[in-house]
Scaffold this motif. Structure first.
Motif, PDB file in Angstrom:
ATOM      1  N   ALA A   1       4.977  54.504  58.751  1.00 21.03           N
ATOM      2  CA  ALA A   1       5.651  55.699  57.996  1.00 21.03           C
ATOM      3  C   ALA A   1       6.623  56.350  58.821  1.00 21.03           C
ATOM      4  O   ALA A   1       7.828  56.644  58.361  1.00 21.03           O
ATOM      5  CB  ALA A   1       4.810  56.768  57.396  1.00 21.03           C
ATOM      6  N   LEU A   2       6.238  56.740  60.003  1.00 22.68           N
ATOM      7  CA  LEU A   2       7.064  57.263  60.978  1.00 22.68           C
ATOM      8  C   LEU A   2       8.323  56.226  61.268  1.00 22.68           C
ATOM      9  O   LEU A   2       9.668  57.017  61.352  1.00 22.68           O
ATOM     10  CB  LEU A   2       6.417  57.562  62.463  1.00 22.68           C
ATOM     11  N   THR A   3       8.063  55.011  61.445  1.00 22.83           N
ATOM     12  CA  THR A   3       9.268  54.206  61.623  1.00 22.83           C
ATOM     13  C   THR A   3      10.297  54.021  60.410  1.00 22.83           C
ATOM     14  O   THR A   3      11.485  54.083  60.390  1.00 22.83           O
ATOM     15  CB  THR A   3       8.926  52.618  61.672  1.00 22.83           C
ATOM     16  N   ARG A   4       9.757  54.383  59.098  1.00 23.94           N
ATOM     17  CA  ARG A   4      10.664  54.409  58.199  1.00 23.94           C
ATOM     18  C   ARG A   4      11.091  55.574  58.000  1.00 23.94           C
ATOM     19  O   ARG A   4      12.324  55.987  57.129  1.00 23.94           O
ATOM     20  CB  ARG A   4       9.617  54.401  56.688  1.00 23.94           C
TER      21      ARG A   4
ATOM     22  N   PHE B   1      -4.806  68.976  58.093  1.00 20.48           N
ATOM     23  CA  PHE B   1      -3.836  68.564  57.229  1.00 20.48           C
ATOM     24  C   PHE B   1      -3.831  68.666  55.818  1.00 20.48           C
ATOM     25  O   PHE B   1      -4.675  68.587  55.081  1.00 20.48           O
ATOM     26  CB  PHE B   1      -3.308  67.018  57.299  1.00 20.48           C
ATOM     27  N   LYS B   2      -2.518  68.871  55.331  1.00 21.55           N
ATOM     28  CA  LYS B   2      -2.480  69.312  53.703  1.00 21.55           C
ATOM     29  C   LYS B   2      -2.719  67.925  53.324  1.00 21.55           C
ATOM     30  O   LYS B   2      -3.186  67.752  51.866  1.00 21.55           O
ATOM     31  CB  LYS B   2      -1.448  70.020  53.521  1.00 21.55           C
ATOM     32  N   THR B   3      -2.323  66.922  53.648  1.00 19.02           N
ATOM     33  CA  THR B   3      -2.194  65.373  53.320  1.00 19.02           C
ATOM     34  C   THR B   3      -3.622  65.164  53.222  1.00 19.02           C
ATOM     35  O   THR B   3      -4.461  65.197  54.212  1.00 19.02           O
ATOM     36  CB  THR B   3      -1.213  64.584  54.050  1.00 19.02           C
ATOM     37  N   VAL B   4      -3.935  64.391  52.111  1.00 16.03           N
ATOM     38  CA  VAL B   4      -5.357  63.955  51.916  1.00 16.03           C
ATOM     39  C   VAL B   4      -5.376  62.378  51.464  1.00 16.03           C
ATOM     40  O   VAL B   4      -4.633  62.141  50.677  1.00 16.03           O
ATOM     41  CB  VAL B   4      -6.278  64.450  50.688  1.00 16.03           C
ATOM     42  N   ILE B   5      -5.654  61.593  52.237  1.00 15.44           N
ATOM     43  CA  ILE B   5      -5.829  60.228  52.013  1.00 15.44           C
ATOM     44  C   ILE B   5      -6.698  59.563  51.096  1.00 15.44           C
ATOM     45  O   ILE B   5      -7.914  59.698  51.269  1.00 15.44           O
ATOM     46  CB  ILE B   5      -5.723  59.330  53.210  1.00 15.44           C
ATOM     47  N   GLY B   6      -6.460  59.138  49.906  1.00 16.56           N
ATOM     48  CA  GLY B   6      -7.280  58.688  48.849  1.00 16.56           C
ATOM     49  C   GLY B   6      -7.696  57.155  49.165  1.00 16.56           C
ATOM     50  O   GLY B   6      -7.252  56.412  49.957  1.00 16.56           O
TER      51      GLY B   6
ATOM     52  N   GLY C   1      -1.435  55.334  48.384  1.00 16.17           N
ATOM     53  CA  GLY C   1      -1.740  55.194  49.619  1.00 16.17           C
ATOM     54  C   GLY C   1      -0.620  55.360  50.586  1.00 16.17           C
ATOM     55  O   GLY C   1      -0.495  55.793  51.795  1.00 16.17           O
ATOM     56  N   ALA C   2       0.622  54.187  50.362  1.00 13.86           N
ATOM     57  CA  ALA C   2       1.582  54.368  51.097  1.00 13.86           C
ATOM     58  C   ALA C   2       2.406  55.537  51.025  1.00 13.86           C
ATOM     59  O   ALA C   2       2.782  56.268  52.104  1.00 13.86           O
ATOM     60  CB  ALA C   2       2.464  53.321  50.415  1.00 13.86           C
ATOM     61  N   ARG C   3       2.583  56.243  49.890  1.00 15.44           N
ATOM     62  CA  ARG C   3       3.120  57.592  49.648  1.00 15.44           C
ATOM     63  C   ARG C   3       2.465  58.708  50.455  1.00 15.44           C
ATOM     64  O   ARG C   3       2.965  59.522  51.063  1.00 15.44           O
ATOM     65  CB  ARG C   3       3.190  57.975  48.251  1.00 15.44           C
ATOM     66  N   GLU C   4       1.212  58.581  50.535  1.00 13.87           N
ATOM     67  CA  GLU C   4       0.030  59.632  51.198  1.00 13.87           C
ATOM     68  C   GLU C   4       0.547  59.659  52.739  1.00 13.87           C
ATOM     69  O   GLU C   4       0.741  60.681  53.131  1.00 13.87           O
ATOM     70  CB  GLU C   4      -1.284  59.475  50.899  1.00 13.87           C
ATOM     71  N   TYR C   5       0.585  58.466  53.301  1.00 11.07           N
ATOM     72  CA  TYR C   5       0.871  58.231  54.675  1.00 11.07           C
ATOM     73  C   TYR C   5       2.497  58.785  54.970  1.00 11.07           C
ATOM     74  O   TYR C   5       2.638  59.315  56.075  1.00 11.07           O
ATOM     75  CB  TYR C   5       0.732  56.840  55.144  1.00 11.07           C
TER      76      TYR C   5
ATOM     77  N   LEU D   1       2.079  62.274  55.260  1.00 12.35           N
ATOM     78  CA  LEU D   1       1.148  62.696  56.533  1.00 12.35           C
ATOM     79  C   LEU D   1       2.487  62.588  57.794  1.00 12.35           C
ATOM     80  O   LEU D   1       2.496  63.448  58.481  1.00 12.35           O
ATOM     81  CB  LEU D   1       0.462  61.916  56.948  1.00 12.35           C
ATOM     82  N   ALA D   2       3.221  61.650  57.748  1.00 10.73           N
ATOM     83  CA  ALA D   2       4.445  61.608  58.366  1.00 10.73           C
ATOM     84  C   ALA D   2       5.255  62.741  58.636  1.00 10.73           C
ATOM     85  O   ALA D   2       5.636  63.453  59.503  1.00 10.73           O
ATOM     86  CB  ALA D   2       5.347  60.221  58.405  1.00 10.73           C
TER      87      ALA D   2
END
Length: 264
Positions: A34-37, A221-226, A250-254, A257-258
């Motif tokens: 995700a950070l690479t993106r 974190f505010k992000t929650v991974i489902g 799941g992809a969108r949630e990470y 997070l990034a």
């Protein structure tokens, strides 16, 4: 704030929890992607003797000419040359990887009489920190010299915790370790909890999430991974979720997070 003035370019993120099955390795490799993106230069270092992150990315320790274990050897030699040997470039995800080795399990014995053994990784990372924006450490699921090295080297500790009542007990051991290290480190370890494996249909998961938010406050974190079966599908194929389902929840949630981490 967790940021330090005049810090080296790369922020070192340790991903750790002493309880297995909480999404630790999934978090390490997916966050890296995700950070690479986000156009960031990323290095993933696998510190787990089980080599889950390495295998997830299709780097098999037995086939590697050198691994992260070489950093901890009594005489690693020219450190810059060693980094050239142990780093692998993931051509699809565009980040670098340092694979693990089963020999990491022997470090408790190998390093028992070594001076400064808790800062070996931190010193080694200084040779490459200016080459990256983020260095992500996938830590072993137990307290020991590898986890201590990761915590000492890190700027931020990410603690994935499954939204399950039993998982809450796993936090105590990790926080006890943090308290001990904070007594001797020049600055406290900055950490944030990441809720994972959240089942939106289960009331128990919602209750655990509420309890975590009350207890951790700004340290969560505010992000929650489902829950997302695509993570399991990606792992089975030796891929990251962005390779098989970039638009999945799941992809969108990470990705969220990034963005949170980039804003710290």
């Amino acid at each position: 704030m967790c940021r330090e003035k005049d810090a080296p370019r790369a922020k070192v993120i340790a991903v750790a929890n002493q309880k297995g099955g909480v999404g630790k390795t999934t978090t390490a490799v997916t966050l890296a992607a995700a950070l690479t993106r986000q156009a960031k230069r990323v290095l993933v270092v696998d510190l787990d003797p089980h080599a889950c992150a390495s295998v997830h990315l299709r780097y098999y320790p037995d086939d590697m000419p050198a691994t992260v274990n070489d950093i901890f050897s009594e005489d690693p030699g020219d450190m810059d040359e060693l980094w050239d040997r142990i780093r692998q470039h993931h051509v699809i995800q565009e980040f670098d990887v340092v694979p693990a080795s089963i020999r990491l399990a022997e470090l408790e014995v190998d390093l028992r009489n070594r001076k400064g053994k808790g800062a070996i990784l931190k010193k080694a990372l200084e040779h490459v920190r200016r080459e990256y924006d983020f260095i992500i450490l996938d830590c072993p699921p137990h307290v020991g010299i590898l986890l201590v090295n990761a915590l000492v080297a890190s700027d931020l500790l990410v603690v994935p915790i499954q939204t399950d009542f039993l998982a809450l007990h796993g936090l105590k051991l990790l926080f006890d370790t943090i308290k001990v290290l904070n007594k001797v480190l020049p600055r406290p370890i900055c950490y944030r909890v990441l809720p994972t494996l959240y089942d939106r249909r289960a009331r128990a998961c919602a209750r655990v999430l509420e309890l975590l938010a009350l207890k951790m406050k700004d340290s969560m974190f505010k992000t929650v991974i489902g829950m997302d079966t695509r993570f399991r599908d990606a792992s089975a194929q030796g891929r990251v979720i962005y390779e098989i389902s970039p638009g999945s929840r799941g992809a969108r949630e990470y990705e969220e997070l990034a963005k949170e981490i980039l804003a710290l």
